[in-house]
Design a protein around this motif. Sequence first.
Motif, PDB file in Angstrom:
ATOM      1  N   TYR A  41       0.873  -1.168   0.000  1.00  6.62           N
ATOM      2  CA  TYR A  41       0.000   0.000   0.000  1.00  6.62           C
ATOM      3  C   TYR A  41       0.913   1.221   0.000  1.00  6.62           C
ATOM      4  O   TYR A  41       1.753   1.367   0.899  1.00  6.62           O
ATOM      5  CB  TYR A  41      -0.892  -0.001   1.236  1.00  6.62           C
ATOM      6  N   VAL A  42       0.775   2.055  -0.996  1.00  5.91           N
ATOM      7  CA  VAL A  42       1.634   3.229  -1.137  1.00  5.91           C
ATOM      8  C   VAL A  42       0.769   4.479  -1.055  1.00  5.91           C
ATOM      9  O   VAL A  42      -0.207   4.613  -1.798  1.00  5.91           O
ATOM     10  CB  VAL A  42       2.406   3.204  -2.475  1.00  5.91           C
ATOM     11  N   SER A  43       1.114   5.376  -0.139  1.00  9.70           N
ATOM     12  CA  SER A  43       0.284   6.555   0.106  1.00  9.70           C
ATOM     13  C   SER A  43       1.154   7.794   0.223  1.00  9.70           C
ATOM     14  O   SER A  43       2.212   7.762   0.869  1.00  9.70           O
ATOM     15  CB  SER A  43      -0.512   6.363   1.405  1.00  9.70           C
ATOM     16  N   GLU A  44       0.709   8.893  -0.380  1.00 11.48           N
ATOM     17  CA  GLU A  44       1.460  10.140  -0.241  1.00 11.48           C
ATOM     18  C   GLU A  44       1.319  10.669   1.182  1.00 11.48           C
ATOM     19  O   GLU A  44       0.218  10.748   1.717  1.00 11.48           O
ATOM     20  CB  GLU A  44       0.974  11.206  -1.225  1.00 11.48           C
ATOM     21  N   ARG A  45       2.422  11.035   1.773  1.00 13.65           N
ATOM     22  CA  ARG A  45       2.451  11.685   3.083  1.00 13.65           C
ATOM     23  C   ARG A  45       3.368  12.900   2.984  1.00 13.65           C
ATOM     24  O   ARG A  45       4.074  13.082   1.990  1.00 13.65           O
ATOM     25  CB  ARG A  45       2.971  10.729   4.153  1.00 13.65           C
ATOM     26  N   MET A  46       3.383  13.699   4.018  1.00 15.79           N
ATOM     27  CA  MET A  46       4.158  14.937   4.012  1.00 15.79           C
ATOM     28  C   MET A  46       5.312  14.856   5.012  1.00 15.79           C
ATOM     29  O   MET A  46       5.120  14.445   6.155  1.00 15.79           O
ATOM     30  CB  MET A  46       3.262  16.123   4.352  1.00 15.79           C
ATOM     31  N   LYS A  47       6.514  15.237   4.557  1.00 12.60           N
ATOM     32  CA  LYS A  47       7.645  15.296   5.484  1.00 12.60           C
ATOM     33  C   LYS A  47       7.984  16.726   5.871  1.00 12.60           C
ATOM     34  O   LYS A  47       8.689  16.972   6.844  1.00 12.60           O
ATOM     35  CB  LYS A  47       8.862  14.583   4.919  1.00 12.60           C
ATOM     36  N   THR A  48       7.503  17.678   5.087  1.00 16.14           N
ATOM     37  CA  THR A  48       7.544  19.093   5.444  1.00 16.14           C
ATOM     38  C   THR A  48       6.178  19.658   5.032  1.00 16.14           C
ATOM     39  O   THR A  48       5.417  18.984   4.342  1.00 16.14           O
ATOM     40  CB  THR A  48       8.664  19.858   4.714  1.00 16.14           C
ATOM     41  N   PRO A  49       5.850  20.886   5.431  1.00 11.07           N
ATOM     42  CA  PRO A  49       4.544  21.428   5.054  1.00 11.07           C
ATOM     43  C   PRO A  49       4.299  21.511   3.552  1.00 11.07           C
ATOM     44  O   PRO A  49       3.143  21.570   3.126  1.00 11.07           O
ATOM     45  CB  PRO A  49       4.558  22.827   5.694  1.00 11.07           C
ATOM     46  N   ASP A  50       5.361  21.485   2.743  1.00  8.25           N
ATOM     47  CA  ASP A  50       5.167  21.584   1.295  1.00  8.25           C
ATOM     48  C   ASP A  50       5.891  20.505   0.492  1.00  8.25           C
ATOM     49  O   ASP A  50       5.942  20.569  -0.727  1.00  8.25           O
ATOM     50  CB  ASP A  50       5.616  22.968   0.800  1.00  8.25           C
ATOM     51  N   GLN A  51       6.404  19.498   1.161  1.00  8.89           N
ATOM     52  CA  GLN A  51       7.145  18.437   0.468  1.00  8.89           C
ATOM     53  C   GLN A  51       6.571  17.075   0.822  1.00  8.89           C
ATOM     54  O   GLN A  51       6.602  16.656   1.985  1.00  8.89           O
ATOM     55  CB  GLN A  51       8.635  18.483   0.813  1.00  8.89           C
ATOM     56  N   LEU A  94       6.806  -2.626   8.209  1.00  9.28           N
ATOM     57  CA  LEU A  94       8.187  -3.021   7.921  1.00  9.28           C
ATOM     58  C   LEU A  94       8.759  -2.389   6.645  1.00  9.28           C
ATOM     59  O   LEU A  94       9.941  -2.033   6.616  1.00  9.28           O
ATOM     60  CB  LEU A  94       8.295  -4.550   7.840  1.00  9.28           C
ATOM     61  N   PRO A  95       7.974  -2.227   5.570  1.00  6.40           N
ATOM     62  CA  PRO A  95       8.535  -1.593   4.369  1.00  6.40           C
ATOM     63  C   PRO A  95       8.997  -0.151   4.596  1.00  6.40           C
ATOM     64  O   PRO A  95       9.726   0.393   3.760  1.00  6.40           O
ATOM     65  CB  PRO A  95       7.377  -1.645   3.369  1.00  6.40           C
ATOM     66  N   GLN A  96       8.603   0.449   5.701  1.00  9.16           N
ATOM     67  CA  GLN A  96       9.033   1.813   5.975  1.00  9.16           C
ATOM     68  C   GLN A  96      10.528   1.904   6.305  1.00  9.16           C
ATOM     69  O   GLN A  96      11.097   2.992   6.355  1.00  9.16           O
ATOM     70  CB  GLN A  96       8.193   2.410   7.103  1.00  9.16           C
ATOM     71  N   LEU A  97      11.158   0.756   6.496  1.00  9.16           N
ATOM     72  CA  LEU A  97      12.632   0.762   6.606  1.00  9.16           C
ATOM     73  C   LEU A  97      13.238   1.370   5.342  1.00  9.16           C
ATOM     74  O   LEU A  97      14.276   2.037   5.403  1.00  9.16           O
ATOM     75  CB  LEU A  97      13.150  -0.664   6.823  1.00  9.16           C
ATOM     76  N   TRP A  98      12.594   1.138   4.204  1.00 11.61           N
ATOM     77  CA  TRP A  98      13.044   1.724   2.939  1.00 11.61           C
ATOM     78  C   TRP A  98      12.901   3.236   2.979  1.00 11.61           C
ATOM     79  O   TRP A  98      13.786   3.968   2.543  1.00 11.61           O
ATOM     80  CB  TRP A  98      12.267   1.126   1.785  1.00 11.61           C
ATOM     81  N   ASN A  99      11.776   3.719   3.520  1.00  8.48           N
ATOM     82  CA  ASN A  99      11.577   5.161   3.647  1.00  8.48           C
ATOM     83  C   ASN A  99      12.613   5.800   4.571  1.00  8.48           C
ATOM     84  O   ASN A  99      13.069   6.919   4.318  1.00  8.48           O
ATOM     85  CB  ASN A  99      10.176   5.462   4.194  1.00  8.48           C
TER      86      ASN A  99
END
Length: 203
Positions: A41-51, A94-99
């Motif tokens: 499952y791949v979902s867009e999330r935000m790491k900064t307010p505009d990225q 677990l796949p978030q290790l890649w992130n």
Amino acid sequence: MTIGKRLADIFFVLLFLIPLAPVIFLVLLAVLVLDGKPIFYVSERMKTPDQGFYLWKFRTMRPDKHDSGVSGGDKTTRITRTGNFLRKYRLDELPQLWNILKGDISFVGPRPPLRHYVEKFPDLYGRVLKSRPGVTGLATLAYHKTEEELLLPCETAAETEDTYCRRCVPRKAKLDLIYAENRNLCYDLKLMTATVLRKISLH
């Protein structure tokens, strides 16, 4: 993100990949055989307010092209039997290790929000996302169970959205900002240990 925190993230990813590689393979195989594709499952999330970035998880629900927002009681019928098990032990993450390895997120920090919520609460998330998002964190540990209890009775997407925005977003943000005031390597290690032990002390 400080250089020390980034190096610690890389170190722990490489350290954990050795014992977790067989687990990751078995989970991947279980999802493929029992639930079919897509595996992830791949979902867009935000790491900064505009990225934004794409967060990876093992799929735990039946796909729905109209899916949006956080998961509440209105989505429970879509959770697969495999997904229930993966969610219970957080194996879907677990796949978030890649992130983490890519630098999208850290091991510890506020959970990365959906763009929708960042745009809806720009001032709040402008402060929260000064910290690099993480797989686990103070808000995740201290409020996750409460959030589940609040959202589970919600029977519609609108009810889930209203409950999440009113009762979850501000309280989680408060905890995330407490983390930001106290973050250091020792505090991160404490929160990582608490995640494994599934308990947290705020003191």
